[in-house]
Each structure stands twice: as structure tokens, then as C-alpha cells.
Design a protein around this motif. Sequence first.
Motif, mmCIF file in Angstrom:
data_model
loop_
_atom_site.group_PDB
_atom_site.id
_atom_site.type_symbol
_atom_site.label_atom_id
_atom_site.label_comp_id
_atom_site.label_asym_id
_atom_site.label_seq_id
_atom_site.Cartn_x
_atom_site.Cartn_y
_atom_site.Cartn_z
ATOM 1 N N HIS A 78 39.037 44.907 40.238
ATOM 2 C CA HIS A 78 40.128 44.982 41.641
ATOM 3 C C HIS A 78 39.123 44.710 42.797
ATOM 4 C CE1 HIS A 78 43.594 45.024 43.820
ATOM 5 N NE2 HIS A 78 43.007 46.171 44.524
ATOM 6 N N THR A 81 37.754 41.660 43.348
ATOM 7 C CA THR A 81 39.101 40.324 43.132
ATOM 8 C C THR A 81 39.223 40.649 44.397
ATOM 9 O OG1 THR A 81 39.428 40.832 40.436
ATOM 10 C CG2 THR A 81 41.139 40.053 42.325
ATOM 11 N N TYR A 86 40.578 37.318 46.906
ATOM 12 C CA TYR A 86 42.101 37.011 45.755
ATOM 13 C C TYR A 86 42.845 37.921 46.544
ATOM 14 C CZ TYR A 86 39.684 32.868 42.872
ATOM 15 O OH TYR A 86 38.916 32.225 43.137
ATOM 16 N N LYS A 87 43.946 37.559 46.415
ATOM 17 C CA LYS A 87 45.252 38.530 46.211
ATOM 18 C C LYS A 87 45.149 39.880 44.543
ATOM 19 C CE LYS A 87 47.493 36.380 49.316
ATOM 20 N NZ LYS A 87 48.920 35.496 49.601
ATOM 21 N N ARG A 88 46.185 41.009 44.845
ATOM 22 C CA ARG A 88 45.819 41.502 43.884
ATOM 23 C C ARG A 88 47.056 40.669 42.569
ATOM 24 N NH1 ARG A 88 50.277 47.156 44.017
ATOM 25 N NH2 ARG A 88 49.876 47.623 41.079
ATOM 26 N N ASN A 89 46.550 41.245 41.495
ATOM 27 C CA ASN A 89 46.728 40.895 40.294
ATOM 28 C C ASN A 89 46.597 39.045 39.870
ATOM 29 O OD1 ASN A 89 48.808 42.565 39.687
ATOM 30 N ND2 ASN A 89 50.022 41.935 41.094
ATOM 31 N N ASP A 90 45.209 38.318 41.316
ATOM 32 C CA ASP A 90 44.492 37.448 41.320
ATOM 33 C C ASP A 90 44.026 37.544 39.690
ATOM 34 O OD1 ASP A 90 46.079 35.894 42.473
ATOM 35 O OD2 ASP A 90 44.838 35.861 44.347
ATOM 36 N N GLU A 91 43.235 38.975 39.381
ATOM 37 C CA GLU A 91 42.367 39.016 38.469
ATOM 38 C C GLU A 91 42.133 38.278 37.365
ATOM 39 O OE1 GLU A 91 43.213 42.938 39.910
ATOM 40 O OE2 GLU A 91 44.332 41.016 39.452
ATOM 41 N N LYS A 93 42.623 35.060 37.958
ATOM 42 C CA LYS A 93 41.479 33.542 38.672
ATOM 43 C C LYS A 93 40.450 34.059 38.297
ATOM 44 C CE LYS A 93 46.111 32.787 41.265
ATOM 45 N NZ LYS A 93 46.645 32.667 42.273
ATOM 46 N N TYR A 97 37.363 31.956 37.528
ATOM 47 C CA TYR A 97 36.255 31.345 37.838
ATOM 48 C C TYR A 97 34.471 32.189 37.773
ATOM 49 C CZ TYR A 97 34.020 31.225 42.864
ATOM 50 O OH TYR A 97 33.130 30.612 44.112
ATOM 51 N N LYS A 174 41.678 31.130 47.004
ATOM 52 C CA LYS A 174 41.979 30.815 46.250
ATOM 53 C C LYS A 174 41.168 29.470 47.193
ATOM 54 C CE LYS A 174 45.376 29.795 50.079
ATOM 55 N NZ LYS A 174 45.010 28.657 50.928
#
Length: 210
Positions: A78, A81, A86-91, A93, A97, A174
Motif C-alpha cells: 500500500h 502504491t 495511486y489511490k487506496r485500493n489501486d494495488e 493497478k 504496472y 493513472k
Amino acid sequence: MALERGTGYIPPVTFVKHHKAHAAAGYFSSGFKDPVLIVSIDGQGEDETTTIWAGRNGKMIKISRTPFFANSLGHFYHLITMYLGYKRNDEGKVMGYAPYGAPRNAEEERIVDELRVLFKEFIRFNKDTQEIELNKNDYMLARKPGFPAIDFSDEFFTRILKVVPGLAEKKAGKDLKPGDREMAHLAFAMQERTEQIVEEIVTYYMHEHA
């Protein structure tokens, strides 16, 4: 259910701990023959970040746990990330990457090797205690309340910045492309370290509890 749906019967409600729910979902739906090694790893449940079970004859026997909330492979993932913008819960993504950061030449290999050294120092699986551990000098309690309530220490943060500078102003995760090589290297090295620790845990318990 009685108040909102008008049901005349309220079934008994059983509260199940976070990691036990994960473990049971995996074990009872797997179809694997016993014995089964069950490993649940995430940010944290109520009081565990990693839990190991042995499944035998339709029962789960807990054999190990990492209780301290800071010693978390999920929190490590986290933190990187968030560093990547990125934002929380974008792990998920970041996981997608990460492969783009595989080194393509000697210079990129040098950068990734520096990150490997940092991450091996930051987090490990301690076979003596059978717990995941973060280096106490490399993290601190977060300055602002929220999840996961820890952050990189100032010293460790500075060491990362020397290898991989932070995102440019107004740029978010993003916006990252495979051509953003240093950030891609960071995701790659973090994913690699995560997989190494998971492999160490599974290998250890497969040998110790076969």
C-alpha cells in the motif's frame, strides 16, 4: 431483517474473524486433497496481518500468525502504491504496472538492484519467529489518522527519493506510462519483493508441516 424486510425469523449470526473468513473461503472451495496449506496475507484483519492454517479432514488448524498491525506485507504494498501516486485500493493497478519496470539494460539493472537492497532491509519473513517483520528504523506511525496508520520513516523516505524521485506535481498514478522508467522500476522491485516473501512463507511451511 425483521425491521426492514418484515421477516418473522431471524437466523443466528456468527461473527468470523477476517483472516479466518479468507482461509475458509479458499480451503472449502478448493477441492484440494488434505493436507492443505492455507495462507492468508493482506493489510490487516482485526489483530492479524498474516495467518497460516493447515487444513485436514474439513477442519482448519491455525499454525502461525503475525499479530502486530505494522508488520504487514499488505501495508508495504500500500505504501508503495501511494508513493506511485495511486489511490487506496489501486494495488491491482500497480500489480499490472510492475512488469513494465523489468530492467532492460545495465543502468536500469543498477537502479533496480538499489531498490532490491532497500526493500530487503525494509521487510522480511523471520523464520525464527515465523512472522513478517518491518525494520523498526524504516517506518513510523503515520502523522495523520487513517489506513494503514504507518508510513516510511523520514530517513527511509529520503533513501527512496535518492533512487526514485517522487511524481511530478499534478501527476497521478493513472498518468504513469511504461516510459516512466524509474517509477516502473519501483513497482517492479516492490512486486518482486512481495513475491519473494510469499514464496519464502509457503516454502517454509510446506517443509515444516508437510
